[in-house]
Design an enzyme around this catalytic site. Structure first.
Site, PDB file in Angstrom:
ATOM      1  N   TRP A 150      -6.137 -21.153  -8.082  1.00 10.57           N
ATOM      2  CA  TRP A 150      -7.310 -20.694  -8.827  1.00 10.57           C
ATOM      3  C   TRP A 150      -8.553 -21.533  -8.595  1.00 10.57           C
ATOM      4  CZ3 TRP A 150      -8.099 -25.137 -11.289  1.00 10.57           C
ATOM      5  CH2 TRP A 150      -6.985 -25.886 -11.691  1.00 10.57           C
ATOM      6  N   LYS A 174      -1.544 -12.489  -2.756  1.00  8.49           N
ATOM      7  CA  LYS A 174      -1.212 -12.650  -4.188  1.00  8.49           C
ATOM      8  C   LYS A 174      -2.072 -13.793  -4.718  1.00  8.49           C
ATOM      9  CE  LYS A 174       0.923 -14.842  -7.014  1.00  8.49           C
ATOM     10  NZ  LYS A 174       0.199 -15.410  -8.203  1.00  8.49           N
ATOM     11  N   PRO A 175      -3.175 -13.464  -5.411  1.00  4.97           N
ATOM     12  CA  PRO A 175      -4.028 -14.527  -5.943  1.00  4.97           C
ATOM     13  C   PRO A 175      -3.405 -15.156  -7.174  1.00  4.97           C
ATOM     14  CG  PRO A 175      -4.862 -12.382  -6.617  1.00  4.97           C
ATOM     15  CD  PRO A 175      -3.649 -12.115  -5.765  1.00  4.97           C
ATOM     16  N   SER A 176      -3.964 -16.280  -7.599  1.00  7.11           N
ATOM     17  CA  SER A 176      -3.531 -16.896  -8.854  1.00  7.11           C
ATOM     18  C   SER A 176      -3.749 -15.921  -9.999  1.00  7.11           C
ATOM     19  CB  SER A 176      -4.353 -18.162  -9.113  1.00  7.11           C
ATOM     20  OG  SER A 176      -4.284 -18.498 -10.486  1.00  7.11           O
ATOM     21  N   GLU A 177      -2.882 -15.976 -11.001  1.00 14.07           N
ATOM     22  CA  GLU A 177      -3.042 -15.041 -12.117  1.00 14.07           C
ATOM     23  C   GLU A 177      -4.316 -15.330 -12.926  1.00 14.07           C
ATOM     24  OE1 GLU A 177      -0.022 -15.634 -15.361  1.00 14.07           O
ATOM     25  OE2 GLU A 177       0.905 -16.881 -13.820  1.00 14.07           O
ATOM     26  N   LEU A 243      15.320 -18.149   6.658  1.00 13.07           N
ATOM     27  CA  LEU A 243      14.822 -18.814   7.873  1.00 13.07           C
ATOM     28  C   LEU A 243      13.438 -18.304   8.267  1.00 13.07           C
ATOM     29  CD1 LEU A 243      18.009 -19.174  10.076  1.00 13.07           C
ATOM     30  CD2 LEU A 243      16.771 -20.946   8.835  1.00 13.07           C
ATOM     31  N   GLY A 251      -0.556 -30.462  -2.949  1.00 10.48           N
ATOM     32  CA  GLY A 251      -1.391 -31.343  -3.769  1.00 10.48           C
ATOM     33  C   GLY A 251      -1.818 -32.625  -3.077  1.00 10.48           C
ATOM     34  N   CYS A 283      -8.192 -30.098  -4.276  1.00 10.04           N
ATOM     35  CA  CYS A 283      -7.007 -30.748  -3.710  1.00 10.04           C
ATOM     36  C   CYS A 283      -7.387 -32.072  -3.048  1.00 10.04           C
ATOM     37  CB  CYS A 283      -6.321 -29.817  -2.721  1.00 10.04           C
ATOM     38  SG  CYS A 283      -7.431 -29.172  -1.477  1.00 10.04           S
ATOM     39  N   GLU A 384      -0.656 -36.114  -9.462  1.00 13.01           N
ATOM     40  CA  GLU A 384      -1.884 -35.337  -9.269  1.00 13.01           C
ATOM     41  C   GLU A 384      -2.338 -34.788 -10.615  1.00 13.01           C
ATOM     42  OE1 GLU A 384      -1.869 -31.442  -7.346  1.00 13.01           O
ATOM     43  OE2 GLU A 384      -3.655 -32.066  -6.248  1.00 13.01           O
ATOM     44  N   LYS A 454       3.011 -35.973   4.528  1.00  9.71           N
ATOM     45  CA  LYS A 454       4.007 -36.203   3.467  1.00  9.71           C
ATOM     46  C   LYS A 454       4.109 -34.958   2.559  1.00  9.71           C
ATOM     47  CE  LYS A 454       2.315 -40.445   2.342  1.00  9.71           C
ATOM     48  NZ  LYS A 454       2.308 -41.817   1.803  1.00  9.71           N
TER      49      LYS A 454
HETATM   50  P1  NDP Z   1       0.450 -23.383  -8.377  1.00  6.56           P
HETATM   51  O1  NDP Z   1       1.353 -23.984  -7.393  1.00  6.56           O
HETATM   52  O2  NDP Z   1       0.888 -23.312  -9.774  1.00  6.56           O
HETATM   53  O3  NDP Z   1       0.112 -21.863  -7.952  1.00  6.56           O
HETATM   54  C1  NDP Z   1      -0.447 -21.496  -6.718  1.00  6.56           C
HETATM   55  C2  NDP Z   1      -0.108 -20.039  -6.457  1.00  6.56           C
HETATM   56  O4  NDP Z   1       1.285 -19.898  -6.240  1.00  6.56           O
HETATM   57  C3  NDP Z   1      -0.416 -19.106  -7.612  1.00  6.56           C
HETATM   58  O5  NDP Z   1      -0.806 -17.860  -7.106  1.00  6.56           O
HETATM   59  C4  NDP Z   1       0.919 -19.035  -8.327  1.00  6.56           C
HETATM   60  O6  NDP Z   1       1.057 -17.951  -9.201  1.00  6.56           O
HETATM   61  C5  NDP Z   1       1.864 -18.968  -7.151  1.00  6.56           C
HETATM   62  N1  NDP Z   1       3.225 -19.409  -7.398  1.00  6.56           N
HETATM   63  C6  NDP Z   1       3.657 -20.353  -8.276  1.00  6.56           C
HETATM   64  N2  NDP Z   1       5.004 -20.488  -8.178  1.00  6.56           N
HETATM   65  C7  NDP Z   1       5.415 -19.624  -7.210  1.00  6.56           C
HETATM   66  C8  NDP Z   1       6.702 -19.285  -6.652  1.00  6.56           C
HETATM   67  N3  NDP Z   1       7.829 -19.890  -7.048  1.00  6.56           N
HETATM   68  N4  NDP Z   1       6.755 -18.360  -5.694  1.00  6.56           N
HETATM   69  C9  NDP Z   1       5.633 -17.752  -5.247  1.00  6.56           C
HETATM   70  N5  NDP Z   1       4.398 -18.004  -5.757  1.00  6.56           N
HETATM   71  C10 NDP Z   1       4.296 -18.935  -6.717  1.00  6.56           C
HETATM   72  O7  NDP Z   1      -0.929 -24.110  -8.218  1.00  6.56           O
HETATM   73  P2  NDP Z   1      -2.234 -23.897  -9.082  1.00  6.56           P
HETATM   74  O8  NDP Z   1      -2.642 -22.459  -9.047  1.00  6.56           O
HETATM   75  O9  NDP Z   1      -2.021 -24.538 -10.398  1.00  6.56           O
HETATM   76  O10 NDP Z   1      -3.295 -24.713  -8.201  1.00  6.56           O
HETATM   77  C11 NDP Z   1      -3.423 -26.066  -8.282  1.00  6.56           C
HETATM   78  C12 NDP Z   1      -2.647 -26.759  -7.186  1.00  6.56           C
HETATM   79  O11 NDP Z   1      -3.052 -26.289  -5.914  1.00  6.56           O
HETATM   80  C13 NDP Z   1      -2.897 -28.251  -7.156  1.00  6.56           C
HETATM   81  O12 NDP Z   1      -1.698 -28.950  -7.085  1.00  6.56           O
HETATM   82  C14 NDP Z   1      -3.694 -28.468  -5.881  1.00  6.56           C
HETATM   83  O13 NDP Z   1      -3.573 -29.702  -5.302  1.00  6.56           O
HETATM   84  C15 NDP Z   1      -3.213 -27.385  -5.016  1.00  6.56           C
HETATM   85  N6  NDP Z   1      -4.217 -27.076  -4.018  1.00  6.56           N
HETATM   86  C16 NDP Z   1      -4.007 -27.492  -2.728  1.00  6.56           C
HETATM   87  C17 NDP Z   1      -4.946 -27.274  -1.755  1.00  6.56           C
HETATM   88  C18 NDP Z   1      -4.709 -27.690  -0.333  1.00  6.56           C
HETATM   89  O14 NDP Z   1      -5.366 -27.145   0.548  1.00  6.56           O
HETATM   90  N7  NDP Z   1      -3.826 -28.614  -0.040  1.00  6.56           N
HETATM   91  C19 NDP Z   1      -6.201 -26.615  -2.071  1.00  6.56           C
HETATM   92  C20 NDP Z   1      -6.330 -26.225  -3.442  1.00  6.56           C
HETATM   93  C21 NDP Z   1      -5.347 -26.440  -4.363  1.00  6.56           C
HETATM   94  P3  NDP Z   1       0.567 -18.111 -10.752  1.00  6.56           P
HETATM   95  O15 NDP Z   1      -0.803 -17.599 -10.749  1.00  6.56           O
HETATM   96  O16 NDP Z   1       1.454 -17.338 -11.584  1.00  6.56           O
HETATM   97  O17 NDP Z   1       0.624 -19.568 -11.112  1.00  6.56           O
END
Ligand code: NDP
Length: 479
Positions: A150, A174-177, A243, A251, A283, A384, A454
């Protein structure tokens, strides 16, 4: 339900799944709207649609310059509607207007970049070791699932969708909810630009239901995920069962380093922006500040002064620099982490609570916060936070710095401030991070690879490799 924003499968807008997501404005607490959420049934339908679209002869036979033209069309539409895209993101995740608008334009530029890559990237001949001609070509996986967080949906989604489509795949996004709307508008722009229906499908929904069903679906051949490390681990485990290759951007807990010989004013400004921009929900936020001991107090004082001077306001207020966190549960989580650090002896030099302004009292605000006096091994220095919280730690010399800075499960990014380029080179090569900035911070470009060491991830997005990420290599021998 009838009023809920519909999802996009093929060229159909669907709002009868029986499940909805509620979108809340984190700056005010007001309800924005409801969005129809995908269940397993819509995931199955989207995968069938995407498979047909990916294997259609019109799509498979489309030449790269023709695909590039479609991507350029999407770029034009995003640019023309930048205000609309920006305002949707602002209402859903609370980022300040200036940043949302910049991200909308950046999303447009990403589509333009991959249009250019798409029509200019070349295949290669490999050295022949006999009486034959050998070469490698690249082919799409077929159906790619893109799962996004999000904090910066506009750019993250462009960063996955544009190269995956340029590479010849069909995508299910599938965007964040919390932030469904920018993705839905991207789907609309893709259709309007002339992309064949089914090449981009957009399924709002929860990670636990829609995300999980997508990852496990046998018809999905690649998952590109950006989000938290724990979610990434679950997705990697599910992918292992079938696979399936994955790209994981996860994060970070990035070290930002200030040596005593640095341009201190420039470093202080960059450290402050590096953690407080986007209210720390980045991030690559430089959330651990390592300062050489002789300038520690001066740097700390400079950052505290800047933190206090930030203009905290409603995201659309003119000149707003610092908005709310993206949701109320997230704000409460950040507050709990700071409270725990305080109880463990952390010195909260500034912040550590909600802003005392009546007009912001309904929003998920949390003050820019600076904590000193804890060791790098403390929970708050290892975990984080994804919020506006900076931990400040002194170091004595390069060895001490590297030992502390690399003592983290994460390895996404790092920053170094010094006038000594030999020192910068040595330290940059030894820091365990996918991106290291020297005398700058948070400079990001679509043409430069990005990803983590890592537990910050697997694979690299962006650059020409960002398109190759969504293809598999095939070797050909001609006798
Ligand atoms: P989440 O991991 O909670 O969610 C990210 C997305 O994955 C959402 O759409 C979420 O759905 C979905 N999701 C969660 N669990 C599953 C699963 N088991 N299977 C499939 N999809 C799943 O992260 P946040 O949205 O809270 O974002 C913050 C995090 O993102 C931070 O840790 C940040 O560091 C990381 N981030 C990393 C970046 C990078 O480039 N390295 C850039 C930006 C952010 P739902 O909406 O339901 O949660």
């Amino acid at each position: 339900m009838a009023d809920a924003k519909p999802m996009l499968i093929g060229d159909e807008w669907i709002n009868d799944s029986g499940a909805v997501l509620k979108s809340t404005n984190p700056a005010t607490g007001a309800t924005n709207y409801e969005v129809c959420a995908a269940t397993r049934a819509e995931v199955n339908r989207a995968v069938d649609t995407a498979r047909q679209a990916a294997s259609a002869s019109t799509w498979q036979g489309m030449l790269p310059h023709q695909r590039a033209r479609l991507l350029s069309g999407v770029a034009e539409l995003i640019e023309a509607r930048a205000d609309e895209f920006a305002s949707l993101q602002m209402r859903e995740n609370g980022k300040v207007w200036r940043e949302c608008r910049a991200q909308a334009l950046s999303a447009s530029a990403i589509f333009r970049y991959y249009a250019a890559v798409c029509e200019t990237i070349t295949e290669s001949l490999t050295p022949s070791r006999g009486n034959y001609v050998s070469m490698t070509v690249h082919e799409p996986y077929g159906v790619v699932a893109a799962i996004t967080p999000w904090n910066s949906p506009l750019t993250m989604e462009a960063q996955k969708v544009a190269p995956a489509i340029a590479a010849g795949n069909a995508v299910i996004l599938k965007p964040s909810e919390i932030t469904s709307s920018p993705a839905l508008e991207l789907g609309r722009a893709a259709l309007e630009a002339g992309l064949p229906p089914g090449i981009l499908n957009v399924l709002p929904g929860s990670g636990a239901v829609a995300g999980d069903a997508l990852v496990r679906h046998p018809g999905v051949q690649f998952v590109s995920f950006t989000g938290g490390t724990e979610s990434g681990r679950r997705i990697a485990a599910a992918a292992a069962e079938k696979l399936m290759p994955v790209a994981l951007e996860l994060g970070g807990k990035s070290p930002h380093v200030v040596f005593a010989d640095a341009d201190i004013d420039a470093a202080v400004a960059a450290v402050s922006d590096g953690i407080f921009e986007g209210s720390g929900q980045s991030c690559v936020a430089g959330s651990r500040l390592f300062v050489q001991r002789s300038v520690h107090d001066r740097v700390l004082a400079g950052i505290v002064e800047r933190a206090k001077a930030l203009r905290i306001d409603l995201p659309d207020a003119p000149g707003a620099q610092f908005g709310p966190l993206a949701s109320f549960p997230h704000r409460d989580r950040v507050a709990a982490i700071v409270d725990k650090a305080k109880a463990e002896g952390g010195d909260v030099v500034t912040g550590g609570g909600r802003p005392p302004f009546e007009k912001l009292s309904g929003g998920a605000y949390y003050l820019p916060t600076v904590i000193a006096g804890l060791a790098n091994t403390a929970g708050i220095c290892q975990q984080e936070i994804f919020g506006p919280v900076l931990c400040v730690l002194p170091f004595d010399d390069e060895d001490d710095l590297l030992q502390q800075a690399n003592d983290s499960v994460y390895g996404l990014a790092a920053g170094i401030w010094t006038a000594d380029y030999r020192c910068a080179w040595r330290v940059a090569r030894k820091l365990e991070a996918g991106t290291v900035w020297v005398n700058t911070y948070k400079q990001l470009s679509i043409s430069t690879p990005f990803g983590g060491f890592k537990q910050s991830g697997i694979g690299r997005e962006k650059g020409t490799g960002g398109l190759r990420l969504y293809q598999q290599e095939k070797s050909l021998y001609f006798g």
